[in-house]
Design an enzyme around this catalytic site. Structure first.
Site, mmCIF file in Angstrom:
data_model
loop_
_atom_site.group_PDB
_atom_site.id
_atom_site.type_symbol
_atom_site.label_atom_id
_atom_site.label_comp_id
_atom_site.label_asym_id
_atom_site.label_seq_id
_atom_site.Cartn_x
_atom_site.Cartn_y
_atom_site.Cartn_z
ATOM 1 N N TYR A 15 2.125 5.539 16.280
ATOM 2 C CA TYR A 15 0.955 4.757 15.881
ATOM 3 C C TYR A 15 -0.326 5.470 16.309
ATOM 4 O O TYR A 15 -1.274 5.598 15.522
ATOM 5 C CB TYR A 15 1.017 3.366 16.512
ATOM 6 C CG TYR A 15 -0.184 2.498 16.207
ATOM 7 C CD1 TYR A 15 -0.279 1.800 15.011
ATOM 8 C CD2 TYR A 15 -1.234 2.367 17.123
ATOM 9 C CE1 TYR A 15 -1.383 1.000 14.726
ATOM 10 C CE2 TYR A 15 -2.339 1.573 16.853
ATOM 11 C CZ TYR A 15 -2.406 0.893 15.652
ATOM 12 O OH TYR A 15 -3.512 0.113 15.378
ATOM 13 N N VAL A 40 0.803 -1.223 0.000
ATOM 14 C CA VAL A 40 0.000 0.000 0.000
ATOM 15 C C VAL A 40 0.831 1.267 0.000
ATOM 16 O O VAL A 40 0.338 2.341 -0.361
ATOM 17 C CB VAL A 40 -0.979 0.036 1.202
ATOM 18 C CG1 VAL A 40 -2.015 -1.071 1.083
ATOM 19 C CG2 VAL A 40 -0.234 -0.037 2.534
#
Length: 254
Positions: free
Chosen positions: A159, A66
């Site tokens: 994250y 991706v």
């Protein structure tokens, strides 16, 4: 009749990170609900191969990283070439990395942001074009409760920042395209049994703390996230856009 709104008959879904965990569970459920699915991932797994073999006419796989520059257009084109349309996008692919903020170098930061934020942004941008041509569609971006909380005991500021950005991206996209019959929502899972959490679940201290901080006292199964994604993708959620559906066993209630 109301239950029929949860079906995806005649619709085509593109699901990233579809070879394992939440992504594979979503693929399985979407097919059961009547959708044709294009799953993307960097590699095949036994579970993915089994799904492809069981549904050769309705499930396809496109190999893609991706983060690659040509990945968004490539996976959308592959979906349109195979199935002729694109109705649902599930931006599921993601990675996690833990570490002290002051020691988190630029390479690790870039890897997190490229995969968890830039890729969903770019893939949604490519996918929304055929949806505009079709005058409708649904996008489900997989966020996380980490977009709301500071996880403990692991340290993962990069994250968490990436998932908070996914939530806000989803809200703003929803606002922009609400008048074009395109709904955009996010799903924020808690701790789910998957490859991403396997190390933490196997760590006695982390397992104890994660379980103690989850009022339901257990981890979710990927299939429980798939049902949430199905709701957001389907006409059952026809008046839902710009929402972040939290599915965390009560983790964020305290």
């Amino acid at each position: 009749m109301a239950l029929e709104k949860f079906r995806l008959d005649g619709k085509v879904a593109l699901i990233t990170g579809g070879n394992r965990g939440i992504g594979l569970a979503i693929g399985r459920l979407f097919v059961e609900a009547g959708a044709r699915c294009m799953l993307t991932s960097r590699s095949e797994t036994e579970g993915l191969r089994e799904l492809l073999a069981a549904h050769p006419g309705t499930v396809a796989w496109h190999q893609a990283d991706v983060t690659a520059e040509d990945a968004p257009e490539g996976m959308v084109e592959a979906t349109l070439e195979r199935f002729g349309r694109l109705d649902v996008l599930v931006n599921n692919a993601g990675i996690a990395d833990n570490g002290n903020f002051h020691e988190f170098d630029d390479a690790r930061l870039k890897a997190i942001m490229d995969t968890n934020l830039m890729a969903p942004f770019r893939i949604a941008r490519a996918a929304i074009r055929p949806m505009l041509d079709q005058s409708g569609g649904s996008i489900v971006n997989i966020g996380s409760i980490s977009g709301y909380v500071a996880n403990y005991p692991q340290l993962q500021v990069a994250y968490n920042a990436s998932k908070a950005a996914v939530h806000q991206m989803s809200r703003v996209m929803a606002f922009e395209y609400a008048g074009r019959n395109i709904r955009v929502n996010a799903l924020a899972p808690g701790y789910v049994v998957s490859d991403m959490t396997a190390g933490g679940i196997a760590n006695p201290e982390w397992n104890r703390i994660w379980t103690a901080n989850t009022p339901m006292g257990r981890f979710a199964q990927p299939e429980e996230m798939a049902t949430c994604a199905l709701f957001l993708a389907s006409d059952a959620a026809s008046y839902v856009t710009g929402a972040v559906l939290v599915a965390d066993g009560g983790y964020t209630t305290h």
